[in-house]
Design a protein around this motif. Structure first.
Motif, short mmCIF file in Angstrom:
data_model
loop_
_atom_site.label_atom_id
_atom_site.label_comp_id
_atom_site.label_asym_id
_atom_site.label_seq_id
_atom_site.Cartn_x
_atom_site.Cartn_y
_atom_site.Cartn_z
N ILE A 1 22.27 51.30 90.60
CA ILE A 1 21.91 51.91 89.32
C ILE A 1 22.78 53.13 89.04
CG2 ILE A 1 20.08 53.14 88.08
CD1 ILE A 1 18.07 51.33 89.50
N SER A 2 22.99 53.95 90.04
CA SER A 2 23.83 55.13 89.84
C SER A 2 25.26 54.72 89.49
CB SER A 2 23.82 56.01 91.09
OG SER A 2 24.45 55.36 92.19
N TYR A 3 25.75 53.64 90.11
CA TYR A 3 27.11 53.19 89.82
C TYR A 3 27.22 52.64 88.40
CZ TYR A 3 31.65 50.99 90.61
OH TYR A 3 32.99 50.62 90.54
N SER A 4 26.16 51.98 87.92
CA SER A 4 26.17 51.47 86.55
C SER A 4 26.35 52.61 85.56
CB SER A 4 24.87 50.72 86.26
OG SER A 4 24.73 49.60 87.08
N PHE A 5 25.60 53.70 85.75
CA PHE A 5 25.70 54.83 84.84
C PHE A 5 27.01 55.60 85.03
CE2 PHE A 5 21.18 54.05 84.37
CZ PHE A 5 21.00 54.27 83.01
N LEU A 6 27.52 55.62 86.26
CA LEU A 6 28.82 56.24 86.49
C LEU A 6 29.90 55.50 85.73
CD1 LEU A 6 30.94 57.99 87.96
CD2 LEU A 6 30.78 56.39 89.89
N SER B 1 29.67 47.47 87.26
CA SER B 1 30.77 48.20 86.64
C SER B 1 31.39 47.41 85.49
CB SER B 1 31.83 48.53 87.69
OG SER B 1 32.98 49.09 87.10
N SER B 2 31.56 46.11 85.68
CA SER B 2 32.21 45.29 84.65
C SER B 2 31.37 45.23 83.38
CB SER B 2 32.46 43.88 85.19
OG SER B 2 33.38 43.91 86.27
N GLY C 1 30.87 49.66 77.23
CA GLY C 1 31.04 51.10 77.05
C GLY C 1 31.98 51.52 75.94
N PRO C 2 33.22 50.98 75.87
CA PRO C 2 34.13 51.42 74.81
C PRO C 2 33.60 51.15 73.41
CG PRO C 2 35.33 50.31 76.57
CD PRO C 2 33.87 50.11 76.86
N TYR C 3 33.05 49.97 73.19
CA TYR C 3 32.52 49.64 71.86
C TYR C 3 31.36 50.56 71.50
CZ TYR C 3 30.30 47.04 68.08
OH TYR C 3 29.73 46.69 66.88
N PHE C 4 30.48 50.79 72.47
CA PHE C 4 29.33 51.66 72.22
C PHE C 4 29.77 53.08 71.88
CE2 PHE C 4 26.68 54.93 74.32
CZ PHE C 4 25.55 54.85 73.52
#
Length: 542
Positions: free
Chosen positions: A327-332, A481-482, A488-491
């Protein structure tokens, strides 16, 4: 039967320490010197990082010409909509990789790291050539999707690195992986920018009548040359891997060791020459200084030809420690990729629309400083900090760098607005804007240590599992991460435009939202358990 290979990082490091067997409670109170770091196995790490370099080159080589490619393939699409189609092509690599990376990780836990790495590189090489020959939008979309779907190497490379190192040297080793990605991301765009449309840029060489014009092939396929170069680099990596890369999956290494011992026993019984105990072994060996006598019975998987048992995905995801690390890696990954995307847009947009109105040269300079700073941090700052404070503490601190760096961006825009409306000289405001951006960039490069820290934490989680799970764990982390890299960029860019056009919080809503998202990861890290053994210095202070 040889003992089952332990499921810890550094399983294949050819070094052991008596400190590993010392009871912390019985350790001398005056022993304050930490364990001496094990020397890095430079040869296999150099081979591994060289093979890793092919992926970021292939991933980024299309960035300089993808908009030109879309306008060529879809001439009826208005210029205002080109970004949508090019963004689709760019994101397909991460999206398709997300869907298949878990398969490749679990496969590497069963059949070995080397064949999966080589298969991934082969997919990258073939897809690059197909992309260059693309004459329709559907063709290039399929080629790009193939590149991501056949390549799960980023997770496998992390697994191999963990099996080559131990707790004393893994910080230096894992710090090289983000550096390799940075180098690839510098080389890829350069190749894509200089080698696209070669018949127009270098007609004497690549024109229809040029030295290597080859009957006008570069005119018919103007974006083929950079793809050919990328494929050639990847094929070189494949050749290096075939010749020099040794298998590191513990189960296979143990089986090969047992087979070698049995062959040696047969030679001895037949009166053959006796090979000494110090016979040379490759870096994939698990030989220890005090090894047990050779066993007459094979490991279970060698005898039955069954794959080495692996932990199921469900077994992994129900472990609380793994949940928190993932979970922490997802938000990172989400905050990092969102900031990278919106930062470029922030530099480009005029001051009145929430940006700072930088020229392309100023933007390139600042991004170069960011890349150079990140490389220096990974090489020289992360290893000593990890050794002194531990992986988890460095992870917690570096995660805070991202929300802190966000604060300075709206401040830079505010200063730029003051400078634009002031009748006085704007030099002071320019220096102030640059100072804000440079400090924000420096803080964000400190946050880059979180990625190397997370790699180590993921590998530590393999000690909590039943059976082989290192490849699967790294694949799960990369999947998280993927997903972030895809969305992420679109958001972030959409949120920036929405904030400015609706004048929400004076156009600064995007920074508030990103700051809050950036704080979620650090909060989750506070719940992660420290699995590292205390250092001698720490034991002496108890």
């Amino acid at each position: 039967m040889p003992p089952e290979a332990p499921r810890t990082s550094g399983i294949l490091a050819d070094h052991t320490s008596d400190d590993d067997d010392v009871d912390p409670e019985s350790a001398p109170l005056l022993a304050t010197s930490p364990r001496k770091p094990t020397p890095l196995p430079l040869r296999p790490i150099l081979i591994l990082t060289t093979m890793r370099l092919a992926e970021p080159i292939n991933f980024t080589i299309i960035f300089p010409f993808v908009n030109d490619l879309v306008s060529t393939l879809l001439p009826s699409v208005p210029a205002s909509s080109i970004g949508f189609y090019s963004g689709l092509i760019e994101s397909l690599f991460s999206l398709s990789q997300t869907l298949t990376i878990l398969f490749w990780g679990r496969l590497s836990d069963r059949i070995g790291r080397k064949p999966v790495l080589l298969t991934g590189l082969a997919g990258v090489a073939v897809s690059a050539i197909l992309f260059g020959f693309g004459q329709s939008f559907a063709w290039v979309v399929a080629a790009r999707a193939m590149a991501g779907a056949t390549n799960g190497n980023v997770a496998i490379v992390k697994s191999v690195m963990a099996e080559l190192t131990d707790e004393s040297n893994q910080a230096r080793a894992f710090g090289l992986l983000p550096l390799t990605w940075t180098v690839g991301c510098l080389v890829g765009p350069l190749l894509g920018g200089f080698l696209s449309r070669p018949a127009e840029k270098y007609p004497g060489w690549f024109g229809g009548e040029g030295w290597v014009g080859w009957g006008g092939v570069w005119e018919r396929y103007p974006f083929l040359l950079p793809c050919v170069v990328s494929s050639a680099i990847t094929l070189g990596s494949i050749g290096l891997g075939v010749v020099a890369l040794e298998e590191t999956l513990p189960a296979i290494v143990e089986r090969k060791k047992w087979e070698k011992e049995q062959k040696e026993q047969r030679r001895q019984r037949q009166g053959g020459d006796v090979v000494g105990d110090d016979a040379h072994q490759g870096y994939g060996s698990t030989n220890q200084t005090h090894s047990a006598p050779p066993s007459s019975s094979p490991p279970d998987d060698a005898a039955t030809c069954e794959p080495h048992p692996t932990a199921s995905i469900r077994e992994l995801l129900v472990i609380p420690q793994i949940q928190k690390v993932m979970i922490s890696y997802s938000f990172l990954a989400l905050i990092a990729v969102a900031l990278d995307a919106v930062f470029v847009l922030f530099l480009y947009e005029p001051i009145s629309l929430g940006g700072v109105g930088f020229t392309s040269s100023s933007t390139g300079l600042l991004l170069s400083v960011n890349g150079l700073g990140g490389a220096l941090v990974q090489l020289f700052l992360f290893p000593p900090l990890q050794q002194h404070y531990g992986t988890l503490r460095v992870y917690q601190i570096s995660m805070m760098a991202f929300p802190i760096s966000v604060i300075l961006l709206p401040l830079a825009n505010g200063i730029a607005r003051l400078g634009a409306s002031s009748s006085e000289s704007s030099d002071w405001y320019t220096y102030a804007v640059w100072t804000c951006l440079l400090v924000s960039t420096a803080i964000k490069t400190i946050g880059g240590m979180a990625f190397a820290s997370n790699m180590i934490l993921v590998n530590q989680c393999s000690t909590l599992t039943r059976g082989t799970a290192l490849g699967t764990l790294n694949s799960l982390a990369q999947m998280a991460s993927s997903v972030s890299r895809t969305a992420g960029p679109y958001f972030a860019n959409t949120l920036f435009a929405f904030s400015v056009t609706r004048n929400l919080l004076g156009g600064q809503l995007v920074w508030l939202v990103l700051g809050v998202i950036g704080l979620v990861g650090p909060v989750v890290t506070l719940l992660i358990e420290n699995l590292e053994r205390p250092t001698r210095g720490a034991r002496s202070r108890r």
